[in-house]
Design a protein around this motif. Sequence first.
Motif, short mmCIF file in Angstrom:
data_model
loop_
_atom_site.label_atom_id
_atom_site.label_comp_id
_atom_site.label_asym_id
_atom_site.label_seq_id
_atom_site.Cartn_x
_atom_site.Cartn_y
_atom_site.Cartn_z
N ARG A 135 0.82 -1.21 0.00
CA ARG A 135 0.00 0.00 0.00
C ARG A 135 0.85 1.25 0.00
N ALA A 136 1.99 1.17 0.69
CA ALA A 136 2.83 2.36 0.83
C ALA A 136 3.76 2.59 -0.35
N THR A 137 3.93 1.58 -1.19
CA THR A 137 4.91 1.71 -2.27
C THR A 137 4.29 1.63 -3.66
N VAL A 138 3.87 0.46 -4.09
CA VAL A 138 3.51 0.27 -5.50
C VAL A 138 2.01 0.32 -5.79
N ARG A 139 1.16 0.39 -4.75
CA ARG A 139 -0.28 0.32 -4.99
C ARG A 139 -0.76 1.42 -5.93
N GLN A 173 -3.02 2.95 -11.33
CA GLN A 173 -2.96 3.71 -12.58
C GLN A 173 -2.83 2.78 -13.79
N GLN A 174 -2.06 1.72 -13.63
CA GLN A 174 -1.91 0.75 -14.71
C GLN A 174 -3.22 -0.01 -14.94
N PHE A 175 -3.90 -0.36 -13.85
CA PHE A 175 -5.20 -1.04 -13.97
C PHE A 175 -6.19 -0.16 -14.72
N LEU A 176 -6.24 1.11 -14.39
CA LEU A 176 -7.16 2.03 -15.05
C LEU A 176 -6.84 2.18 -16.54
#
Length: 247
Positions: free
Chosen positions: A4-8, A13-16
Motif C-alpha cells: 500500500r505504501a509503495t507500489v499500490r 494507474q496501470q489497472f485504469l
Amino acid sequence: MQYRATVRDTMVQQFLKVKDNPTPKAVFFTCIDSRMIPTRFTQTNVGDMFIVRNAGNMVPHSQFFPDEQHSNEPAALELGCVVNDIRHIIVCGHSDCKAINLLYKLRDPEFASKDNRRLSPLRSWMCAHAQTSIEKFEDLLADDFNKPLLFQGETPLRKFAAYIDPEKKFNIEDRLSQINTLQQLQNIASYGFLKKKLENHQLHIHALWFDIYTGEIYYFSRRHKRFVIIDEEHFDKLFKEVIVYYS
C-alpha cells in the motif's frame, strides 16, 4: 502494508489504463515452483500476459478430456486464445524442478504403481500427463543424447527437431525438464478449438527454459534445433528468427 505504501498507486494507474482494453500478448504456462517469478524475468506488467501455473508446467493432451470433462489448462487456452484472441502461447520450464525430479523417479515401475499413485495426487498427475515426456527421454537416453527428438509443431506437418543439451552442461533431470517443456507444445496443438488459428498462422507456440541458479533464460530455436540462451551474443539472431517465423 508495504504494498500500500509503495507500489499500490502505480498499479492502480496501470489497472485504469488497461481497464476497458487490455491487450495481453501471450498465454504463459509455467510451474508453481516458488522460485519462478515469470513477470520479473519476462519484464511484463499489468495486462501483458495470462499466466497459468501447475506442477511441472503441464498442458495435458486433449485425449484426456473427452465429452464433458474439463480442466483448467484447456479452459485457459480457450479464454486466452479464442475469447481474447491472444496470438502467442509460451511454455516455460525450469531447472531443478521438483515435479520433474519426481517424474524422473517415476521411471521406476514400482514407484509409479497404481497403489502408489492413489496415495499421491502429484504422482498421479505426473504419471497421467507426462508419460510421453518419459518415453522420449528414455529414447534419447539410450542414445546418450546424441540424436534429435522430433516434435509436432502447430500442425501435424509442422514438425521440428530438437537436440537436448548437446553440450551436456545440465544434469539428467534438467534434460528431462527441457524435453517435457517441448512436449507441451505438441499437446497444445492437439486441441480442436485451436486448430484453425494454428493452421492459419494466427496463433504461435513457443518454449522458454529458465535456469534458476544462473538467472539465464533460454529460447527454443527451431532454426538451431535447441534451446539457445537469450543474451547479447544471440539476441539479434533469435529476434530475427521470431520475426520471420512467426510474422
